[in-house]
Design a protein around this motif. Structure first.
Motif, mmCIF file in Angstrom:
data_model
loop_
_atom_site.group_PDB
_atom_site.id
_atom_site.type_symbol
_atom_site.label_atom_id
_atom_site.label_comp_id
_atom_site.label_asym_id
_atom_site.label_seq_id
_atom_site.Cartn_x
_atom_site.Cartn_y
_atom_site.Cartn_z
ATOM 1 N N SER A 171 44.466 50.915 45.074
ATOM 2 C CA SER A 171 45.077 49.263 44.734
ATOM 3 C C SER A 171 44.545 49.358 43.616
ATOM 4 C CB SER A 171 44.356 48.081 45.200
ATOM 5 O OG SER A 171 42.340 48.627 45.414
ATOM 6 N N LYS A 183 37.452 50.121 45.917
ATOM 7 C CA LYS A 183 38.599 50.378 45.541
ATOM 8 C C LYS A 183 39.204 51.705 44.704
ATOM 9 C CE LYS A 183 40.238 46.212 43.229
ATOM 10 N NZ LYS A 183 40.851 44.722 42.342
ATOM 11 N N THR A 223 36.614 47.213 34.176
ATOM 12 C CA THR A 223 35.340 46.265 35.287
ATOM 13 C C THR A 223 35.666 47.290 36.141
ATOM 14 O OG1 THR A 223 35.102 44.344 33.710
ATOM 15 C CG2 THR A 223 33.249 44.920 35.919
ATOM 16 N N ASP A 224 36.944 46.582 36.698
ATOM 17 C CA ASP A 224 37.396 46.813 38.247
ATOM 18 C C ASP A 224 37.500 48.192 38.200
ATOM 19 O OD1 ASP A 224 39.730 44.709 40.306
ATOM 20 O OD2 ASP A 224 37.994 45.914 40.395
ATOM 21 N N ALA A 260 45.370 36.087 44.206
ATOM 22 C CA ALA A 260 44.810 37.668 44.467
ATOM 23 C C ALA A 260 43.393 36.996 43.865
ATOM 24 C CB ALA A 260 45.070 38.344 43.374
ATOM 25 N N HIS A 261 42.327 36.075 43.866
ATOM 26 C CA HIS A 261 41.144 35.984 43.407
ATOM 27 C C HIS A 261 40.915 34.906 45.004
ATOM 28 C CE1 HIS A 261 40.062 37.598 39.421
ATOM 29 N NE2 HIS A 261 41.087 37.645 38.902
ATOM 30 N N TYR A 299 47.458 35.457 39.733
ATOM 31 C CA TYR A 299 46.775 36.077 39.691
ATOM 32 C C TYR A 299 45.793 35.079 40.621
ATOM 33 C CZ TYR A 299 42.493 38.053 36.733
ATOM 34 O OH TYR A 299 42.288 38.803 36.367
ATOM 35 N N LYS A 327 39.325 43.756 29.691
ATOM 36 C CA LYS A 327 37.928 43.961 29.696
ATOM 37 C C LYS A 327 38.023 44.191 31.734
ATOM 38 C CE LYS A 327 35.407 40.901 29.469
ATOM 39 N NZ LYS A 327 35.126 39.090 28.332
ATOM 40 N N SER A 328 38.807 43.022 32.427
ATOM 41 C CA SER A 328 38.957 42.908 33.593
ATOM 42 C C SER A 328 39.626 43.910 34.397
ATOM 43 C CB SER A 328 39.303 41.717 34.312
ATOM 44 O OG SER A 328 39.909 41.737 35.360
ATOM 45 N N ARG A 335 46.446 47.703 37.759
ATOM 46 C CA ARG A 335 45.866 47.423 39.826
ATOM 47 C C ARG A 335 47.171 46.486 40.700
ATOM 48 N NH1 ARG A 335 41.337 43.378 38.037
ATOM 49 N NH2 ARG A 335 42.837 41.567 36.350
ATOM 50 N N LEU A 336 46.823 46.897 42.048
ATOM 51 C CA LEU A 336 47.695 46.264 42.864
ATOM 52 C C LEU A 336 46.873 45.114 43.482
ATOM 53 C CD1 LEU A 336 48.159 49.837 43.517
ATOM 54 C CD2 LEU A 336 50.210 48.518 43.880
ATOM 55 N N PHE A 337 47.754 43.888 43.791
ATOM 56 C CA PHE A 337 47.301 42.990 45.024
ATOM 57 C C PHE A 337 48.254 42.985 46.457
ATOM 58 C CE2 PHE A 337 45.448 39.820 47.194
ATOM 59 C CZ PHE A 337 46.497 38.684 46.904
ATOM 60 N N ASP A 338 47.754 43.285 47.634
ATOM 61 C CA ASP A 338 48.583 43.547 48.683
ATOM 62 C C ASP A 338 49.400 44.428 48.413
ATOM 63 O OD1 ASP A 338 50.526 40.666 51.076
ATOM 64 O OD2 ASP A 338 48.861 42.537 51.675
ATOM 65 N N PHE A 339 49.560 46.060 47.924
ATOM 66 C CA PHE A 339 50.011 46.504 47.839
ATOM 67 C C PHE A 339 51.285 46.368 47.036
ATOM 68 C CE2 PHE A 339 48.083 48.660 50.241
ATOM 69 C CZ PHE A 339 47.971 48.370 51.645
ATOM 70 N N ASP A 376 46.109 53.952 50.329
ATOM 71 C CA ASP A 376 45.047 52.603 50.503
ATOM 72 C C ASP A 376 44.767 52.574 49.569
ATOM 73 O OD1 ASP A 376 42.544 51.304 52.060
ATOM 74 O OD2 ASP A 376 44.034 50.539 51.555
#
Lengths: 319, 307
Positions: free
Chosen positions: A97, A40, A173-174, A248-249, A245, A169-170, A116-120, A95
């Protein structure tokens, strides 16, 4: 006549991404959704008003996240919590996220928004305020090389009990984990990022780990502080709804490990395999011939054998 | 005496071991949770706030970090290692923390035009078996051929007895053989519109040995020079005449076709045939003429011949 007029519909011109050259095609394929995704990218940007602390902090985090990060120099007058369209536009262009937005105003001094983004589209955004900050340049020590995969440690009960902290936390980590690799050089485990959640504050420290000789194979760790050190305070959050959420997973089916058929283990750990064969005629089975174990047909046969033995003295039958 | 010393040695060894392990063991209330795939450790232990306030903040945090990192490193070192180009690497397992994806999973591509057509027609992909020419069989084949030659038995030539799984070259050869097995050796056989003339047919050229008959070679080279020297073109009058006649016929038919085509398209079939035949003849004629002298001279000589 009216039907003809109705048919003339205004079509909006949407430029679709078409590749004319192989290089362009490769570029677009790299950015297209894939089974195993790329690392990412993060975009680090400044808001309408920034302080020295915030600018320096952004630079330091960019140094930690290099090379998969872009640092924008110009100020962007947007408010992520109110309007996220410009963020989404930038993410499509580069590009990326992940994003880090730094700003400073009287109400929220030294503000950093990790997101953070998912699918923009924006997934999570968490606002952290910097209370105390020591930059990379202030701490005089040899730094870790760029691009080392850091070890992350999250300490504190809050990271386990509170929802906001769990998401944070997540997200952290990301943000900081780096590329996902199948193996790591043992001597290259140098960088450690330690996050402690205590009394509503989050302390982030960055150390360089020295592997010292201990008596056995596993080395003893000594830490030396190198990197930027932050004392964060958790401010606003914008977390994604549960179903977004979950979406996205969702992993594609192809990534699930394929189960090996016909292999089983018993409780002792012995591995068993199954062979499927065609039906065999056991009467016609070709086995090793042992003359001595040949079936005798009874006393008549024995008498015949004795007679044979008498008439032909040359043949020596070993019974 | 000896027994006492052995006991002492053992006790000392145990003490040493304990000391060594002490340097890497960490006492914690709760064990940490690890995600080695991502190199992450989660410490859920309660942090003593009083201790945090008493001690200097940085020192407290640093000692906490050191302990946690030690445990993480211990866990990493438990995993299998291997040596890759003079470097020892540890093989990491798959990451266990679920992290959201960047983009949604890829959608299956729409089927291509061929795939749709194949589905419509029910065409399935057939895998060709890898049939390799067997050397043993080759010997057998040659042996039988020799026998046939010796006994003057007629053997069908190449490509005329079809076997299963014929390759493209085999089929092409069979087609060529069939085409040229006509009374006029395939000269007037029509070709498909885009079919090309086969160029590799015919007998192989026979080359003279490199060093052999010197006088023969000298003679041949002198003859060659003589031919090149002579001003007169080498002309086979018969052939030239025939060629000219064919060309004239073709021109006529082409003119007729043009007229016919302009009037109506009903004569399409015939015109195609004529054009194909004419085209073929043209090609053949040209090939025939290449061996002769320059074409311009020939033409001039041909025309008076016709009249």
């Amino acid at each position: 006549m009216q039907k003809l007029l109705e048919k003339k519909v205004k079509v909006q011109y949407v430029p679709c991404k078409k590749a004319n050259t192989k290089r362009a095609k490769r570029f677009l394929d790299n950015r297209a959704p894939k089974l195993t995704e790329n690392i990412k990218n993060a975009m680090i940007m400044k808001g309408g008003n920034t302080s020295m602390t915030v600018t320096q902090a952004l630079k330091d985090i960019y140094a930690l996240k290099k090379p998969s990060a872009v640092l924008y120099k110009k100020k962007n007058i947007t408010r992520p919590f109110e309007d996220s369209t410009s963020l989404e536009f930038f993410s499509k262009k580069t590009d990326s996220s992940l994003f880090l937005f730094g700003s400073h105003n009287k109400k929220r001094p030294n503000n950093l928004i990790f997101g953070r983004l998912f699918d923009f589209h924006v997934l999570d955004m968490i606002e952290l305020g910097i209370e105390k900050y020591i930059s990379l340049s202030d701490i005089k020590s040899s730094k870790c090389p760029e691009g080392t995969k850091p070890m992350l440690v999250f300490a504190g009960e809050a990271f386990d009990h509170e929802n906001d902290h769990k998401r944070l936390k997540s997200l952290l980590t990301d943000f900081f984990r780096g590329p996902v690799v199948p193996s790591v050089r043992l001597a290259g485990l140098e960088h450690v990022l330690h996050f402690t959640a205590l009394e509503g504050k989050i302390y982030m420290r960055s150390y360089r780990s020295l592997l010292k000789k201990s008596g056995c194979r596993t080395p003893r760790i000594e830490l030396e502080e190198i990197g930027p050190s932050f004392d964060f305070i958790l401010r606003r959050t914008h977390l994604a709804s549960d179903d977004l959420y979950k979406t996205a997973h969702r992993q594609p089916k192809a990534l699930k490990p394929k189960k090996k058929k016909n292999i089983s283990h018993d409780t002792f750990g012995t591995k068993f395999g199954r062979l499927h064969m065609q039906k065999q005629d056991l009467a016609k089975l070709q086995t090793r011939k042992m003359k001595g174990l040949r079936k005798r047909r009874g006393p008549a046969a024995a008498a015949a054998a004795v007679v044979e033995g008498e008439t032909s003295p040359k043949t020596t039958e070993v019974e | 005496m000896a027994a006492c010393s052995i006991e002492d040695v053992l006790a000392k060894a145990e003490q040493d071991e304990a000391e060594k392990l002490k340097s890497i063991t960490v006492q914690k209330e709760l064990d940490l949770e690890f995600d080695i795939g991502n190199l992450v450790a989660y410490d859920k232990n309660r942090i003593d706030i009083r201790q945090f306030r008493e001690q200097k903040k940085e020192d407290f945090l640093r000692s906490l970090a050191r302990d946690n990192t030690q445990l993480l490193v211990n866990e990493i070192w438990k995993h299998p290692t291997e040596r890759v180009e003079e470097v020892i690497v540890v093989k990491l397992p798959e990451p266990t923390t679920p992290l959201p994806r960047e983009k949604p999973p890829p959608k299956p591509r729409p089927p291509t035009k061929w795939e749709e057509f194949a589905k419509l027609k029910g065409i399935q992909k057939k895998k060709k078996t890898n049939l390799v020419w067997d050397d043993v069989a080759k010997n057998e084949l040659h042996r039988l051929r020799n026998i046939a030659r010796a006994q003057k038995i007629k053997v069908p030539g190449v490509g005329l007895t079809p076997t299963a799984q014929q390759s493209k070259t085999d089929l092409a050869r069979a087609v060529n053989v069939a085409k040229s097995s006509t009374a006029s050796a395939g000269k007037f056989q029509d070709r498909l519109p885009k079919e090309k003339a086969p160029r590799n047919t015919g007998k192989k050229r026979k080359f003279q040995p490199v060093i052999g008959n010197f006088s023969n070679e000298k003679q041949r080279q002198l003859d060659l020079l003589k031919v090149m020297d002579s001003k007169k073109p080498r002309l086979d009058v018969n052939k030239a005449v025939n060629k000219q006649m064919r060309e004239d016929d073709r021109e006529e038919s082409a003119a007729k076709f043009k007229k016919g085509g302009k009037k109506g398209r009903k004569g399409g079939n015939f015109s195609g045939k004529g054009k194909g035949g004419g085209g073929k003849g043209k090609g053949k004629g040209r090939a025939g003429g290449k061996g002769q002298g320059p074409p311009s001279g020939k033409k001039g000589a041909g025309k008076p011949g016709k009249h």
